[in-house]
Design an enzyme around this catalytic site. Structure first.
Site, PDB file in Angstrom:
ATOM      1  N   CYS A 190       0.820  -1.215   0.000  1.00 12.75           N
ATOM      2  CA  CYS A 190       0.000   0.000   0.000  1.00 12.75           C
ATOM      3  C   CYS A 190       0.852   1.263   0.000  1.00 12.75           C
ATOM      4  CB  CYS A 190      -0.951  -0.019   1.187  1.00 12.75           C
ATOM      5  SG  CYS A 190      -0.146  -0.141   2.795  1.00 12.75           S
ATOM      6  N   HIS A 250      -1.698   1.390   7.229  1.00 10.85           N
ATOM      7  CA  HIS A 250      -2.261   1.232   5.881  1.00 10.85           C
ATOM      8  C   HIS A 250      -2.330   2.600   5.216  1.00 10.85           C
ATOM      9  CE1 HIS A 250      -4.447  -0.476   2.567  1.00 10.85           C
ATOM     10  NE2 HIS A 250      -5.441   0.376   2.746  1.00 10.85           N
TER      11      HIS A 250
END
Length: 926
Positions: free
Chosen positions: A543, A841
């Site tokens: 990510c 994230h």
């Protein structure tokens, strides 16, 4: 320097020497502090330091990390240049040392003919059959020798290319069948015994003469249905025969070697009854099929020599125990009176093994296709599970490799594993794993479920290895243990790095686009990107990379210069391959189709791993700034920023980390803010707001405060400005919210430019750090003055202690004589993307048009199809609601309740990690 000579001329006359570090070192460096040099690092000689004609120290370059260090000569092991080339690609220092201790293996690999069959250790630990197709460096000018192999069998399709490396065709093979590996991941297959038995048999070894009456019987499975034996004798199963028509039981003298055999045959059957046995005599040279082992010495268990057995009327003396019981007693029961030298297993090499550790928890790897002690496929099949005699000593390389990958049928066994041994199976739990005496293989101590007469209480030859009830302890070779078949075997983990290829991700693939594709803007961009399976697909902690690439290239061309920068003379094939991959496989497909498969970004991650020797780029979490720096270094592009500190030369970098005023400045920086001046009325950055207010700071205020308190200036206006928000790690945030300024005014942060006086708007010649916090003159704003205003401001007694400094202006004669108001436009940058982080994230917000509501939200792992071996589903969606909050002031934003904010708004304002600004007028000039 008296007594010290530097032999530079001699180094010019010969290639530099190569060394291996023999022990771990800690070297003190005045710039980098303590440098750790690990045992097994590869070094290249740079300069020799002699004292009194004796070499005491060397300046060397550590090839593993590029450091230049000075090391004592006695801790360096010189290695030949040809071996250095084979050792350089090995990334693990210990594996490199282990390979260096096998010069015979290196020599054989160095001259191994192309087309030879080899065995490759895959990244997940499995062994694969392959064929050698290439040997040499992968890039021009490199000395590292790699082996290019074509994978076969189950590993076909799990490679990385068709024989190309960074655009160069080194050999040709089917798609995803080529793999380039170092010498540590390669081994030779065992030679057939017929072709080289003579040269592998020791010259001083002669086979003992066995009279016909003492010849043991042998079981034989024929190729034709001409037999009449089912593998049993007197209700005891000696071996397994598929059909009695293929079985024979006959004396050893009736067996002769075959002249030829098929080239390919099934892998040998691993002997499940192998256990600790006393040494046995070698068989006659003419016997090339496995036979029953010679009976033990009378000291262990007296037995009578068997009589010859007829094929038609088999007869075995009654004193001979049944095979299972016979093997258990011989292999497991210690003698009543231990001798000075404990019994050992049949050794295949005269080299004594190293001293064993007290206890060892191995990582068991799959066995080689050729199982140790089984010279050929046909012989293994002929034995049908019965142990055969030790084969002639194989090449040392093969023996060491077999022991390096001692196997439990390819399964991970450790202490506590439930296993079964012998046939019929006996079940138990492994209580100990290690080595015993001179036994060259790993041994497992098993606590059985039921007692056996040959069992122990966890001790062997008077030495205790574990504790268990009497007659339940059993010591066997670890490779003879199998997982308990009563329970389902655990699912074999899949290497997610190797899985991410064009074959496994075929349904999620994306196209290659050669033509340059400009970014879309406005409503067209929203319709192009909006929806599921849009953006960049995430895979295996990617990510950080997905969010950064989408922010940079989806709706902005400010960083497109890195896609078209012409290669320089110093750019290698890896740099050119990365640029081609980024342009044609990622950026152009993203702008053309709105989607990029994870296999494309994985290819980029592998290039970063190869460039930086950091394996974490393919499977671990990274930060956007680390990826940003490594990507630009790999592409060999000019840095985006040039920043000057005080009167020093400009420093180049790719991004800038913001530091708030509360951060202690460096020793060369001006004094920081006074602790008494930290309240909101004195600064636009409310470091200590009321309890019911959020701590809010704007990017404009953070940038100005960071620059002025560090004494920094932009040496030139940047076309693209990545700014990292102030944080202490990923968890602790210094502000409850950071307001990304839609426009960033950097006019007063530019060096050697014309600046306006803060009071009269004429040409400024002075600036004052102390006035920045003065609450009487617009606190929290940059202050620069003309000659007249500077004199008036600092004549006041409150500012008598201030120290204004001269402003650097362009070197032109009219600058000093300028009078009147200074007109001209301000230098401003526009916000085009924000990367945010929440619980490790990363996601991104991208501005796709001029309207306040033109914002997109991107998440590369918004959903998932399938379980552990499934696929992430990326998503892009419009988020016009964030535009209204970005137009608020800091004071208005601080009064908001964070709980009332929508999820996208909260993530943008409270979790911002990096803000990206650009100047559209000069975007493609960098």
């Amino acid at each position: 320097m008296s007594g010290v000579a530097r032999h530079q001329s001699s180094r010019r006359r010969r290639p530099p020497k190569m060394f291996l570090v023999a022990s771990d070192l800690k070297i003190q460096d005045h710039l980098d502090g303590t440098i750790r040099v690990l045992r097994g690092y590869l070094c290249q000689e740079q300069e020799t330091l002699e004292r009194n004609g004796k070499v005491e120290q060397l300046w060397v370059k550590v090839l593993d990390n590029g450091w230049m260090v000075k090391i004592e000569r006695h801790v360096l092991m010189e290695i030949p240049a040809d071996q250095a080339g084979l050792l350089e690609p090995v990334t693990e220092p210990e594996a490199r040392l282990k390979l260096h201790n096998k010069p015979h293996r290196l020599q054989r690999l160095a001259v191994l003919p192309l087309g030879s069959p080899v065995t490759v250790v895959m990244s997940h630990g499995g062994l694969a059959e392959a064929e050698l197709r290439y040997r040499g460096p992968l890039t021009r000018g490199s000395s590292a020798v790699y082996f290019g192999v074509q994978l076969k069998g189950w590993a076909a399709g799990k490679g990385t290319s068709t024989g190309t490396y960074k655009g160069h065709q080194l050999f040709t093979c089917p798609e995803a069948c080529a793999l380039f590996v170092p010498a540590s991941q390669l081994t030779l297959r065992r030679f057939s015994r017929e072709t080289d038995a003579a040269e592998r048999q020791p010259s001083n070894t002669s086979a003992p003469h066995n009279p016909p009456s003492a010849q043991p019987p042998t079981s034989h499975q024929t190729d034709s249905p001409v037999g009449s034996w089912d593998g049993t004798y007197k209700n005891h199963t000696l071996c397994s025969i598929s059909s009695p028509q293929f079985g024979h039981l006959l004396p050893l003298s009736k067996v002769t070697p075959v002249e030829s055999r098929p080239q390919k045959s099934p892998p040998p059957v691993v002997n499940p009854k192998s256990a600790l046995k006393p040494p046995s005599l070698p068989p006659p040279k003419t016997a090339l099929v496995p036979v029953l082992p010679p009976y033990p010495k009378p000291a262990l268990k007296p037995v009578n020599a068997p009589k010859p057995i007829s094929p038609t009327h088999p007869a075995v003396p009654a004193t001979v125990p049944s095979p299972p019981l016979y093997h258990a007693k011989v292999a497991l029961q210690p003698p009543p009176k231990p001798s000075t030298s404990p019994p050992s297993l049949p050794s295949v090499t005269s080299k004594p093994p190293p001293p064993p550790p007290a206890n060892l928890k191995p990582s068991i790897k799959p066995p080689l296709p050729s199982t140790p002690f089984y010279p050929s496929t046909d012989q293994a099949r002929g034995s049908n599970g019965l142990p055969g005699p030790p084969s002639p000593p194989p090449l040392l390389e093969e023996v060491e490799y077999e022991y390096e990958y001692e196997a439990g049928a390819g399964m991970e066994l450790e202490v506590g594993s439930m296993v079964e041994v012998n046939e019929p199976p006996q079940y138990g739990v492994i209580r100990w794993i290690g080595r015993i005496g001179s036994i060259p293989e790993l041994v497992a101590g098993v606590e059985l479920d039921q007692e056996i007469t040959a069992g122990t209480d966890g001790s062997y030859l008077g030495e205790r290895y574990f504790r268990c009830p009497s007659n339940k302890g059993l010591f066997v070779k670890l490779r003879s243990c199998r997982r308990d078949s009563r329970f389902p075997a655990p699912e074999t983990p899949i290497n997610q790095v190797e899985r991410c290829n064009s074959i496994a991700f075929a349904e999620w693939g994306s196209e290659r686009v050669e033509e340059h594709t400009p970014p879309l803007l406005g409503l067209e961009a929203r319709e192009h990107y909006h929806g599921w399976k849009k953006g960049i697909q995430g895979h295996l902690n990617s990510c950080y990379l997905d969010a950064t690439l989408f922010s940079l290239f989806s709706c902005c061309s400010s960083a497109d210069s890195v896609l078209f920068c012409p290669p320089g003379p110093q750019d290698g094939p890896r740099s050119r391959a990365a640029q081609d991959l980024l342009r044609c496989e990622i950026v152009n497909p993203l702008r053309r189709y709105g989607y990029v498969c994870a296999s494309k970004t994985m290819a980029l991650r592998k290039l970063l791993k190869a460039e930086t020797t950091d394996a974490g780029f393919t499977n671990q979490e990274k930060d956007p700034e680390e990826f940003f720096n490594k990507l630009f270094q790999l592409l060999r592009v000019e840095p985006l920023l040039r920043i000057r500190s005080m009167n020093h030369q400009p420093q180049e970098c790719h991004l800038y980390q913001l530091f708030p005023p509360s951060t202690a400045p460096s020793l060369s920086s001006p004094p920081a803010l006074s602790p008494s001046l930290s309240l909101a009325p004195l600064s636009p950055i409310p470091l200590s707001p009321p309890a019911d207010h959020m701590r809010v700071a704007s990017v404009q205020a953070l940038l100005e405060a960071s620059f002025i308190h560090s004494g920094l200036k932009f040496a030139e206006a940047p076309s693209c400005l990545p700014l990292l928000m102030p944080r202490f790690g990923k968890d602790f945030k210094m502000f409850d919210a950071i307001l990304p300024s839609l426009t960033l005014d950097i006019t007063d942060l530019l060096d050697e430019t014309l600046r306006q006086c803060s009071i009269c708007q004429s040409l400024a010649h002075w600036e004052c750090l102390q006035c920045y916090e003065d609450q009487d003159i617009t606190p929290g704003r940059l202050k620069q003055f003309c000659h007249t205003c500077n004199t008036q401001v600092h004549t006041h007694k409150k500012r008598a202690s201030h120290h204004p400094e001269r402003v650097r202006t362009p070197d032109c004669p009219w600058a000093e004589q300028w009078e009147g108001s200074l007109g001209g436009s301000r230098q401003q940058l526009e916000l085009f993307a924000v990367t945010c982080i929440e619980t490790s994230h990363y996601v991104s917000f991208v501005r796709h048009g001029p309207q306040p509501t033109d914002w997109l939200f991107f998440d590369s792992m918004a959903d998932r199809e399938g379980g552990e071996n499934g696929f992430n589903v990326p998503q892009v969606r419009a988020c016009p609601e964030v535009g209204r909050y970005l137009s608020l002031s800091e004071e208005e934003l601080s009064r908001l309740d964070p709980a009332s904010l929508k999820d996208t708004v909260r993530r943008l304002l409270c979790d911002s990690y990096m803000c990206l600004y650009h100047c559209p007028q000069i975007s493609l000039y960098k």
